[in-house]
Design a protein around this motif. Structure first.
Motif, PDB file in Angstrom:
ATOM      1  N   SER A  33       0.808  -1.225   0.000  1.00 55.07           N
ATOM      2  CA  SER A  33       0.000   0.000   0.000  1.00 55.07           C
ATOM      3  C   SER A  33       0.841   1.275   0.000  1.00 55.07           C
ATOM      4  N   LYS A  34       2.146   1.160   0.144  1.00 54.94           N
ATOM      5  CA  LYS A  34       3.005   2.342   0.220  1.00 54.94           C
ATOM      6  C   LYS A  34       3.636   2.739  -1.106  1.00 54.94           C
ATOM      7  N   VAL A  35       3.438   1.966  -2.155  1.00 52.80           N
ATOM      8  CA  VAL A  35       4.071   2.288  -3.438  1.00 52.80           C
ATOM      9  C   VAL A  35       3.395   3.495  -4.081  1.00 52.80           C
ATOM     10  N   LYS A  36       4.176   4.257  -4.813  1.00 44.45           N
ATOM     11  CA  LYS A  36       3.690   5.433  -5.536  1.00 44.45           C
ATOM     12  C   LYS A  36       3.914   5.214  -7.024  1.00 44.45           C
ATOM     13  N   ASN A  37       2.955   5.628  -7.820  1.00 46.55           N
ATOM     14  CA  ASN A  37       3.049   5.474  -9.264  1.00 46.55           C
ATOM     15  C   ASN A  37       4.060   6.462  -9.835  1.00 46.55           C
ATOM     16  N   LYS A  38       5.070   5.952 -10.537  1.00 43.40           N
ATOM     17  CA  LYS A  38       6.081   6.798 -11.175  1.00 43.40           C
ATOM     18  C   LYS A  38       5.701   7.157 -12.599  1.00 43.40           C
ATOM     19  N   GLY A  39       4.751   6.447 -13.163  1.00 41.64           N
ATOM     20  CA  GLY A  39       4.423   6.617 -14.572  1.00 41.64           C
ATOM     21  C   GLY A  39       3.493   7.769 -14.885  1.00 41.64           C
ATOM     22  N   GLY A  40       3.110   8.565 -13.921  1.00 41.98           N
ATOM     23  CA  GLY A  40       2.194   9.673 -14.175  1.00 41.98           C
ATOM     24  C   GLY A  40       0.815   9.391 -13.622  1.00 41.98           C
ATOM     25  N   LYS A  41      -0.136  10.214 -14.001  1.00 45.67           N
ATOM     26  CA  LYS A  41      -1.501  10.106 -13.496  1.00 45.67           C
ATOM     27  C   LYS A  41      -2.169   8.843 -14.019  1.00 45.67           C
ATOM     28  N   THR A  42      -2.820   8.124 -13.126  1.00 46.69           N
ATOM     29  CA  THR A  42      -3.568   6.931 -13.524  1.00 46.69           C
ATOM     30  C   THR A  42      -5.051   7.173 -13.272  1.00 46.69           C
ATOM     31  N   ASN A  43      -5.882   6.376 -13.909  1.00 50.90           N
ATOM     32  CA  ASN A  43      -7.327   6.541 -13.784  1.00 50.90           C
ATOM     33  C   ASN A  43      -7.924   5.765 -12.624  1.00 50.90           C
ATOM     34  N   TYR A  44      -7.239   4.751 -12.139  1.00 50.79           N
ATOM     35  CA  TYR A  44      -7.784   3.873 -11.117  1.00 50.79           C
ATOM     36  C   TYR A  44      -6.758   3.604 -10.018  1.00 50.79           C
ATOM     37  N   LYS A  45      -7.253   3.302  -8.833  1.00 46.63           N
ATOM     38  CA  LYS A  45      -6.391   2.940  -7.710  1.00 46.63           C
ATOM     39  C   LYS A  45      -6.018   1.461  -7.840  1.00 46.63           C
ATOM     40  N   PRO A  46      -4.752   1.099  -7.611  1.00 43.96           N
ATOM     41  CA  PRO A  46      -4.353  -0.305  -7.752  1.00 43.96           C
ATOM     42  C   PRO A  46      -4.836  -1.174  -6.592  1.00 43.96           C
ATOM     43  N   TYR A  47      -5.056  -2.436  -6.887  1.00 46.30           N
ATOM     44  CA  TYR A  47      -5.378  -3.445  -5.889  1.00 46.30           C
ATOM     45  C   TYR A  47      -4.060  -3.871  -5.237  1.00 46.30           C
ATOM     46  N   VAL A  48      -4.043  -4.001  -3.922  1.00 42.90           N
ATOM     47  CA  VAL A  48      -2.814  -4.342  -3.209  1.00 42.90           C
ATOM     48  C   VAL A  48      -2.774  -5.833  -2.895  1.00 42.90           C
ATOM     49  N   SER A  49      -1.775  -6.521  -3.455  1.00 41.98           N
ATOM     50  CA  SER A  49      -1.570  -7.945  -3.198  1.00 41.98           C
ATOM     51  C   SER A  49      -0.143  -8.305  -3.589  1.00 41.98           C
ATOM     52  N   ASP A  60       5.462  -4.978 -14.725  1.00 44.89           N
ATOM     53  CA  ASP A  60       5.725  -3.679 -14.129  1.00 44.89           C
ATOM     54  C   ASP A  60       6.806  -2.998 -14.948  1.00 44.89           C
ATOM     55  N   ARG A  61       6.409  -2.328 -16.018  1.00 47.46           N
ATOM     56  CA  ARG A  61       7.358  -1.773 -16.972  1.00 47.46           C
ATOM     57  C   ARG A  61       8.212  -0.654 -16.398  1.00 47.46           C
ATOM     58  N   ASP A  62       7.643   0.184 -15.526  1.00 49.28           N
ATOM     59  CA  ASP A  62       8.419   1.303 -14.989  1.00 49.28           C
ATOM     60  C   ASP A  62       9.016   1.012 -13.616  1.00 49.28           C
ATOM     61  N   LYS A  63       8.898  -0.220 -13.157  1.00 45.64           N
ATOM     62  CA  LYS A  63       9.513  -0.705 -11.914  1.00 45.64           C
ATOM     63  C   LYS A  63       9.149   0.150 -10.693  1.00 45.64           C
ATOM     64  N   ASP A  64       7.855   0.547 -10.618  1.00 48.51           N
ATOM     65  CA  ASP A  64       7.408   1.360  -9.491  1.00 48.51           C
ATOM     66  C   ASP A  64       6.664   0.562  -8.429  1.00 48.51           C
ATOM     67  N   GLY A  65       6.541  -0.747  -8.621  1.00 49.97           N
ATOM     68  CA  GLY A  65       5.845  -1.586  -7.649  1.00 49.97           C
ATOM     69  C   GLY A  65       4.382  -1.793  -7.963  1.00 49.97           C
ATOM     70  N   ILE A  66       3.943  -1.338  -9.161  1.00 50.37           N
ATOM     71  CA  ILE A  66       2.553  -1.522  -9.605  1.00 50.37           C
ATOM     72  C   ILE A  66       2.603  -2.178 -10.987  1.00 50.37           C
ATOM     73  N   ALA A  67       2.037  -3.367 -11.099  1.00 48.68           N
ATOM     74  CA  ALA A  67       2.007  -4.078 -12.378  1.00 48.68           C
ATOM     75  C   ALA A  67       0.704  -3.781 -13.112  1.00 48.68           C
ATOM     76  N   CYS A  68       0.776  -3.562 -14.393  1.00 45.86           N
ATOM     77  CA  CYS A  68      -0.389  -3.377 -15.268  1.00 45.86           C
ATOM     78  C   CYS A  68      -1.246  -2.177 -14.904  1.00 45.86           C
ATOM     79  N   GLU A  69      -0.630  -1.106 -14.369  1.00 48.48           N
ATOM     80  CA  GLU A  69      -1.438   0.069 -14.051  1.00 48.48           C
ATOM     81  C   GLU A  69      -1.879   0.791 -15.310  1.00 48.48           C
ATOM     82  N   ARG A  70      -3.019   1.468 -15.186  1.00 49.13           N
ATOM     83  CA  ARG A  70      -3.479   2.323 -16.279  1.00 49.13           C
ATOM     84  C   ARG A  70      -4.315   3.457 -15.751  1.00 49.13           C
TER      85      ARG A  70
END
Length: 70
Positions: A33-49, A60-70
């Protein structure tokens, strides 16, 4: 003359696993729950697991701790 048609999958198109994961988790999957998106503004909050993130860590293309964000 031999003709080659373009393949349906290209390096720029999302993979099947990305689209399947995004159907259930529109914001992607975060490792905690502590990761921050490095890729810019996203439309949805990520699920934590962490388990689900580790299974899809390669997405996780930008290696920010969030896979498949959009």
């Amino acid at each position: 003359m031999l003709s080659v048609s373009p393949s349906k999958s290209s390096p720029r198109s999302p993979s099947g696993r990305d689209s399947i994961l995004n159907k259930s988790y529109k914001g992607g999957v975060a490792m905690n729950s502590k990761v921050k998106n490095k890729g810019g503004k996203t439309n949805y909050k990520p699920y934590v697991s962490s388990a689900l993130y580790n299974a899809n860590k390669d997405k996780d293309r930008d290696k920010d701790g969030i896979a498949c964000e959009r």
